[in-house]
Design an enzyme around this catalytic site. Structure first.
Site, short mmCIF file in Angstrom:
data_model
loop_
_atom_site.label_atom_id
_atom_site.label_comp_id
_atom_site.label_asym_id
_atom_site.label_seq_id
_atom_site.Cartn_x
_atom_site.Cartn_y
_atom_site.Cartn_z
N GLY A 21 0.81 -1.20 0.00
CA GLY A 21 0.00 0.00 0.00
C GLY A 21 0.85 1.25 0.00
N GLY A 22 0.22 2.36 0.35
CA GLY A 22 0.92 3.64 0.30
C GLY A 22 1.98 3.78 1.36
CG MET A 23 2.97 3.99 6.03
SD MET A 23 2.05 4.39 7.53
CE MET A 23 1.70 2.75 8.17
CD GLU A 25 7.51 -4.26 1.85
OE1 GLU A 25 7.37 -4.36 0.62
OE2 GLU A 25 8.62 -4.19 2.40
CB VAL A 26 0.74 -7.07 4.29
CG1 VAL A 26 0.30 -8.27 5.13
CG2 VAL A 26 0.32 -5.78 4.96
CG ASP A 151 -11.42 4.81 8.20
OD1 ASP A 151 -12.37 5.31 7.56
OD2 ASP A 151 -10.45 4.25 7.67
#
Length: 360
Positions: A21-23, A25-26, A151
């Site tokens: 993702g933007g910030m 990694e998985v 959220d």
């Protein structure tokens, strides 16, 4: 991509990249160094770390550590569990989460066939249980952390093939002792699920999350969006002013008890709302019982399995109460899926399915 190319993080062997993702990694990972006879008994996990190109920026590391610290204090079967956290050999933080084989509530409700009323109520009540556990999280001294998720939306509620709903993603959460803060004027969360006090940029408490979950409940039962608009201002205006139709006018079979339980969660005056997510969960279950809406987690799990991308479906048979075990068969299947491009590329929640977007 072979696991040898991915290396290890702390005591975890990285098997496959699950998401980027933007910030962060998985990766799908397993604890390295299993002894004789232990192979296949350890569950596979989701390991999340900051992307390599961002590790020099301390703000990202602080955000990940904050998320890990908050989530590790939440104890609930209806909240994605943080199992471990640490610092790798290069000084970058990582967190290890349970690996959920499933889809988001958003994906589950995209099907033309609506969820049964009883199943929908049960999933929302489960989500409320997980949310309440987050709100009740305490530090090591027993002090309430005053967590506010901020959220809650169908994208942040996971539903596994076990039929269980789990709240995920505390990346935007507020807490009393969180070290990273939102800058003044910065919008956090998804506008259509904002509470009125969020829309006014006023101080929040747990009742803000109750409102957001009320929006989710209304939408899942009605089968359509509640607060929509063509731009940010029109969506916020809808949140603040648009009349909320009673659910009994939106869905056959929904009676006054269910309508009233959800309507109270959607009170714009937060003093008139359910005071806690636990109260909301209890009201939903009580309404389901009074109106005789039966739920079946087996049925929900079967629907989840049907919605899963086709390449992931072979994993369902190996998924049990202990999660997906690191057997030779499961690892081989995951490698094959990765090579075929089946595993989602932008999910960072610990879920093995495609999501539309991800901050992390």
């Amino acid at each position: 991509m072979e696991s040898a190319d991915l290396g290890a993080v702390g005591p975890y062997e990285l098997l496959l990249q699950l998401a980027k993702g933007g910030m962060a990694e998985v990766f799908i990972a397993r604890r390295a160094g299993a002894g004789p006879g232990e192979a296949g008994r350890e569950p596979l996990v989701a390991l999340k770390r900051i992307r390599a190109d961002l590790r020099a920026e301390s703000g990202y590391s602080s955000m990940l550590l904050d998320e890990a610290g908050l989530a590790s204090r939440v104890a609930s079967p209806n909240f994605v569990q943080v199992l471990d956290r640490g610092i790798d050999e290069g000084g970058a933080p990582y967190i290890v989460m349970e690996l959920v084989v499933g889809v988001t509530l958003k994906q589950l409700t995209r099907s033309p066939e609506a969820l049964g009323i009883g199943d929908a109520l049960d999933l929302i009540a489960q989500a409320a249980d997980g949310l309440h556990a987050a709100h009740e999280a305490r530090d090591s001294s027993g002090e309430l952390l005053q967590v506010i998720h901020r959220d809650i939306s169908p994208s942040n509620i996971l539903v596994g093939v076990d039929g269980r709903a789990r709240i995920c993603d505390l990346g935007l959460a507020w807490a009393l002792r969180r070290t990273t803060r939102t800058k003044t004027g910065m919008v956090k969360g998804k506008l259509s699920y904002f509470s009125p006090e969020q829309a006014h940029a006023r101080p929040l408490d747990r009742r803000s999350d109750v409102f957001s979950l009320g929006v989710v409940a209304w939408e899942v039962l009605a089968g359509r969006r509640l607060f929509v608009g063509s731009n940010m201002l029109s969506i916020l205006h809808a949140v603040l002013e648009r009349e909320v139709p009673p659910l009994w006018t939106e869905r056959d079979g929904v009676g006054n008890a269910v309508t009233d339980a959800v309507a109270r969660a959607l009170e714009r005056d937060r003093d008139a709302r359910w005071a806690t997510a636990a109260e909301f969960a209890g009201a939903l279950r009580g309404a389901a019982e009074r109106e005789r809406h039966a739920a079946s987690r087996e049925r929900v799990g079967g629907r989840v399995a049907e919605v899963l991308p086709e390449g992931l479906r072979p994993l369902v048979a190996g998924y049990g109460p202990g999660g997906l075990l690191a057997t030779r068969e499961s690892v081989a299947a995951l490698r094959a899926m990765h090579a075929a491009g089946v595993v989602g590329e932008r999910d960072s929640s610990g879920m093995m399915a495609v999501r539309g977007s991800s901050r992390g």
